[in-house]
Design an enzyme around this catalytic site. Structure first.
Site, PDB file in Angstrom:
ATOM      1  N   GLU A  50       0.857  -1.182   0.000  1.00 54.08           N
ATOM      2  CA  GLU A  50       0.000   0.000   0.000  1.00 54.08           C
ATOM      3  C   GLU A  50       0.893   1.232   0.000  1.00 54.08           C
ATOM      4  O   GLU A  50       1.808   1.338   0.816  1.00 54.08           O
ATOM      5  CB  GLU A  50      -0.872   0.051   1.252  1.00 54.08           C
ATOM      6  N   ASP A  61      -4.765   9.674  10.052  1.00 56.50           N
ATOM      7  CA  ASP A  61      -3.495   8.986  10.265  1.00 56.50           C
ATOM      8  C   ASP A  61      -2.948   9.249  11.662  1.00 56.50           C
ATOM      9  O   ASP A  61      -3.181  10.305  12.250  1.00 56.50           O
ATOM     10  CB  ASP A  61      -2.452   9.454   9.237  1.00 56.50           C
TER      11      ASP A  61
END
Length: 263
Positions: A50, A61
């Protein structure tokens, strides 16, 4: 069209192990090193990679990835660099590359243009953490046209109706998440993820890979006991940050070894 990501997971299973899915921020710490890091990750045993393009407001995040993406942006990363990185990496490895991206980046670029450029670069598809299938009609149409995989996220809080929609809309695998927590809550998190995988299977999910703060081979082994693969992100980013490409490779080999414990 056949799914390259599904094929990679099936190939891992044929070897009697779970799949190892590794995440890295695209362009961290710079474009050239990012390319070498992704290639090293593949060579160390990752079955799927990824890549996350940096975003100026990465609200979903954790701190480590936020700092890495800010470093990439400060070092001049531009969206066109994402496709350059994918092109360079796919020229050196057959490991499929998924882009994990905030949807705003795709929408601003143009959904069809993004899909076409991703195909041209050799990418395998998108993970779209901040859109659901019912809000992703344009992406679903583009992925059907191009054969790109589309990976949607499922959480323990998702209703049965939504899980069924996610399973039906996803290709490659369903990204199975659980609420992040401190180390002491690990058993609880694993139980939540295990239960979610069972629910996804009941709706026909062919592949479910789990990402819940996995950071070592023991945790990878625990996940692949019940899921099709384990997703590792922050630990790999820290290894690259602190030990460079060599440090990343060392950790990736250890994590890959953990996948051999598939039930």
């Amino acid at each position: 069209m056949s799914s390259r990501v599904s094929a990679a997971i099936d190939a891992a299973h044929a070897e009697g192990r779970g799949a190892f899915v590794g995440y890295l921020p695209a362009g961290f710490p710079d474009v050239a090193t990012s390319i070498e890091a992704a290639v090293a990750l593949a060579e160390a045993g990752a079955d799927v990679i990824e890549l996350g393009p940096p975003y100026s407001d990465p609200v979903m995040d954790g701190l480590v990835i936020q700092e890495a993406t800010q470093t990439a942006l400060a070092n001049g990363f531009r969206m066109r660099d994402l496709f350059t990185i994918i092109r360079e990496v796919t020229a050196r490895t057959d490991v499929p590359i998924l882009v994990m991206t905030y949807w705003n980046l795709v929408e601003q670029y143009g959904v069809d243009r993004y899909a076409d450029d991703l195909v041209a670069a050799g990418g395998a598809g998108l993970i779209t953490p901040d859109i659901t299938p019912d809000a992703g009609e344009a992406w679903i149409a583009a992925s059907e046209r191009t054969g790109l995989d589309r990976v949607f996220l499922a959480a323990p809080t998702s209703s049965d109706e939504r899980l069924q929609m996610i399973v039906e809309a996803s290709t490659g695998f369903v990204y199975t998440v659980s609420t992040m927590g401190i180390t002491g809550e690990r058993a609880q998190l694993d139980a939540a993820a295990r239960g979610l995988v069972e629910r996804l299977r009941s709706f026909g999910a062919q592949h479910a890979c789990v990402g819940i703060g996995i950071s070592n081979a023991e945790q990878v082994a625990g996940v692949v006991d019940y899921a099709d693969g384990a997703i590792v992100g922050t630990a790999l980013v820290k290894a690259l940050r602190d030990g460079g490409v060599d440090g990343l490779s060392t950790l990736a080999r250890e994590l890959s070894a953990g996948t051999a414990h598939r039930a």
